[in-house]
Design a protein around this motif. Sequence first.
Motif, PDB file in Angstrom:
ATOM      1  N   ASN A 139       0.821  -1.203   0.000  1.00  0.00           N
ATOM      2  CA  ASN A 139       0.000   0.000   0.000  1.00  0.00           C
ATOM      3  C   ASN A 139       0.854   1.251   0.000  1.00  0.00           C
ATOM      4  O   ASN A 139       1.653   1.479   0.897  1.00  0.00           O
ATOM      5  CB  ASN A 139      -0.901  -0.022   1.238  1.00  0.00           C
ATOM      6  N   ASN A 175       4.795   0.568   5.669  1.00  0.00           N
ATOM      7  CA  ASN A 175       4.785  -0.871   5.463  1.00  0.00           C
ATOM      8  C   ASN A 175       5.925  -1.510   6.252  1.00  0.00           C
ATOM      9  O   ASN A 175       7.014  -0.948   6.360  1.00  0.00           O
ATOM     10  CB  ASN A 175       4.930  -1.210   3.982  1.00  0.00           C
ATOM     11  N   THR A 200       2.243  -5.443   3.786  1.00  0.00           N
ATOM     12  CA  THR A 200       1.363  -4.291   3.632  1.00  0.00           C
ATOM     13  C   THR A 200       0.583  -4.082   4.923  1.00  0.00           C
ATOM     14  O   THR A 200       0.041  -5.026   5.494  1.00  0.00           O
ATOM     15  CB  THR A 200       0.393  -4.513   2.460  1.00  0.00           C
ATOM     16  N   MET A 201       0.510  -2.845   5.382  1.00  0.00           N
ATOM     17  CA  MET A 201      -0.059  -2.570   6.701  1.00  0.00           C
ATOM     18  C   MET A 201      -1.407  -1.872   6.666  1.00  0.00           C
ATOM     19  O   MET A 201      -2.051  -1.709   7.702  1.00  0.00           O
ATOM     20  CB  MET A 201       0.931  -1.723   7.517  1.00  0.00           C
ATOM     21  N   GLU A 202      -1.866  -1.449   5.483  1.00  0.00           N
ATOM     22  CA  GLU A 202      -3.157  -0.776   5.405  1.00  0.00           C
ATOM     23  C   GLU A 202      -3.855  -1.152   4.114  1.00  0.00           C
ATOM     24  O   GLU A 202      -3.235  -1.626   3.162  1.00  0.00           O
ATOM     25  CB  GLU A 202      -2.995   0.753   5.478  1.00  0.00           C
ATOM     26  N   MET A 255      -3.954  -5.478   3.400  1.00  0.00           N
ATOM     27  CA  MET A 255      -3.319  -5.480   4.704  1.00  0.00           C
ATOM     28  C   MET A 255      -3.005  -6.905   5.145  1.00  0.00           C
ATOM     29  O   MET A 255      -3.864  -7.777   5.125  1.00  0.00           O
ATOM     30  CB  MET A 255      -4.229  -4.807   5.733  1.00  0.00           C
TER      31      MET A 255
END
Length: 705
Positions: free
Chosen positions: A112, A597, A619-621, A625
Amino acid sequence: MVKAVRNRSMWKASEVSDLKKRLLPMLGHTSGKRSAMTCALKCDNACAKGVCNTSDNNYFRDIVSAEFSRRNMLGVSGAGMVALMFGGGAAAASGSAAGLAPAAKKGFGSGNASKLKFAGIDGVANTVDDVVVPKGYNWEPVIRWGDPLFHDSAEFDPENQTPESQAGQFGYNCDYLDIIEIQGSNGKRGVLFSNHEYTNENIMFPPDMDISQVRKTAMAAHGLSVVEVERKGKGQPWKYVRGAKLNRRFLMDTEYELTGPAAGSDLLKTKADASGRVVLGTQNNCAGGTTPWGTILSGEENFNQYFKVSAPTDEQRRYGLTNTNPSRGWHVEEPRFDTDTPDGKNEDNRFGWIVEVDPFDPTSTPRKHTALGRFKHEGANVTIAKSGHAVSYSGDDERFDYLYKFVSKDTYREGDKKHNMSLLTEGDLYVASFSGNSPANQIDGSGVLPSDGAFDGVGHWIQLTRNNESLVPDMEVDQVLVYTRLAADKMGATKMDRPEDVEINPVNGKIYVACTNNINRTAAQADEPNPRANNRHGHIVEMTETGDQTSTQFAWKLLLVAGDPEMDESVYFNGYPADQVQPLSCPDNLAFDSAGNLWISTDGQPGTIQRNDALYRVTMEGPEMGKVEQFMAVPIDAETCGPVIHDEDGLVFVAVQHPGEDGSWDKQRSLFPDYLPAGTPSGKGGLPRPAVIQMFKGKNGFVGR
């Protein structure tokens, strides 16, 4: 400290045999995640020895079980039970069960908002001796073991190494890494910092080398390096600058100042240092951190393996010191490493600290900060809380040991480096206590998610010191800081599965802890923050402080439960479909890119999922995610260390540690990074050299290979 060595003709074959036996112990040991050689040299076979933490601290599964029994009697809900235990901090945790992410298209995509676009690579078999990068990317070394740092440094000559030559060269087994641009250089000049964790004498030195020279040269290959680097412009790869004014090697005779409440304590005084304030050298440095004021922190980790002790005290046992002869034999060369001698009394207490170095001042004295406590620091990372206080997080890399936090007494001043460099000398030290919010019968050691869909809960920070005073019963402040593990035992901290790197996400402010593994945890010892018995693959904890980072309460969840989905049904990637990620095992070091990230480097995959260690992006969002993509893999036997993600510059860096670890001088297993023609004798350069490498857009592969 460097003395003349004996003539090689005086060296005896029996000494070779003795050295080899002591440097090659436990070669049949296979219960851990690493190769037997790495286990022996890196941590002195810690996993094969008894657990250091024999305290009777409760596993929080037991506490939660008791509370749930009481809750059922009273008719209190799960969220209500947690609120009863921890008050207002429960609100965030009670709603933190992660739902499954929408199914994404099969294949590898971009993280992301990341500025680094790549197609994730397939896993690389643990027999491959190569750096593998994504299509369209290139790699090349920045600096290698033995590269000369100063104008008068000797050229690297692997067949004729000496303590004097190594003292002027880049050290062995680089671990923590950072590259910081020099202000005003328009992105063309920078400074590289790396520490050097340990040595592998078996593949470094020819078998006819004098044993005393082996030891002294290996000592000189430990420590730290600061090296200037330059490039043509932003986005271009870096090259190190020989003879630059900031270049510096920190050796075993470099003086370090002890700071903080324990400095000057009788526990830190030695025959050579009656003040208890000056230590020579640093050793077994693992990860680290870069402070907001531009200095570097480095963690002293498995220091115990360097000391000889015949009858270890309870305090020494708690730190892993045993009555076995240390394999490297430093005590033969320097009596201070023999704790049975007057020279060695208290010397072991002077290691196990966080070191701070100013890479921009080659005349500065590095420091060891006692206020942050003494244990097997993986590293330390600092953030500035909204209150202005500097907050440092650090993991104690041992089975069943703890997670710590330090909050400075004074506050940060923008642009005042001198003041800010005092922030880690005084403040409050805490250790973490975790609790889960699921019924105990759902945490059975299998790692299968509980009914609420997540491993999560709340926790609190147990305070050990305040304003240079001890809060631990029957322990003075210097005892708390020198024997921090014992203080944390007394206060009931939560036993974790080897908490290693701890990083703060610069985008969301949350804290991320890499728990590498713990094969010794049983099903009866499983708890919600450590839910798997025989945890070979490890996991990552996400922590959200209640308020800012000075808070004493937090919510937590497991972001990732590592492993190969095809072999282990308990793997979990923040709810992302497990069959659409690249498998990973044994998370060790963490980093973040500019979009927030998470990047994960591994240490031990060849022994768990039979793949070379590697670097991954998570990926954090957004809808992807939790998606895991592999960016690169290191060569055979190597570990991926110290990742640095300069995505705005299009560059990724790692330290490649212990390539070809299981080889020997005559039978090297790796030719990284120079890849000279097959059959080149080791003395002519046909041997592996730990190195810092950089990856960037360009032709695939190292063009110099």
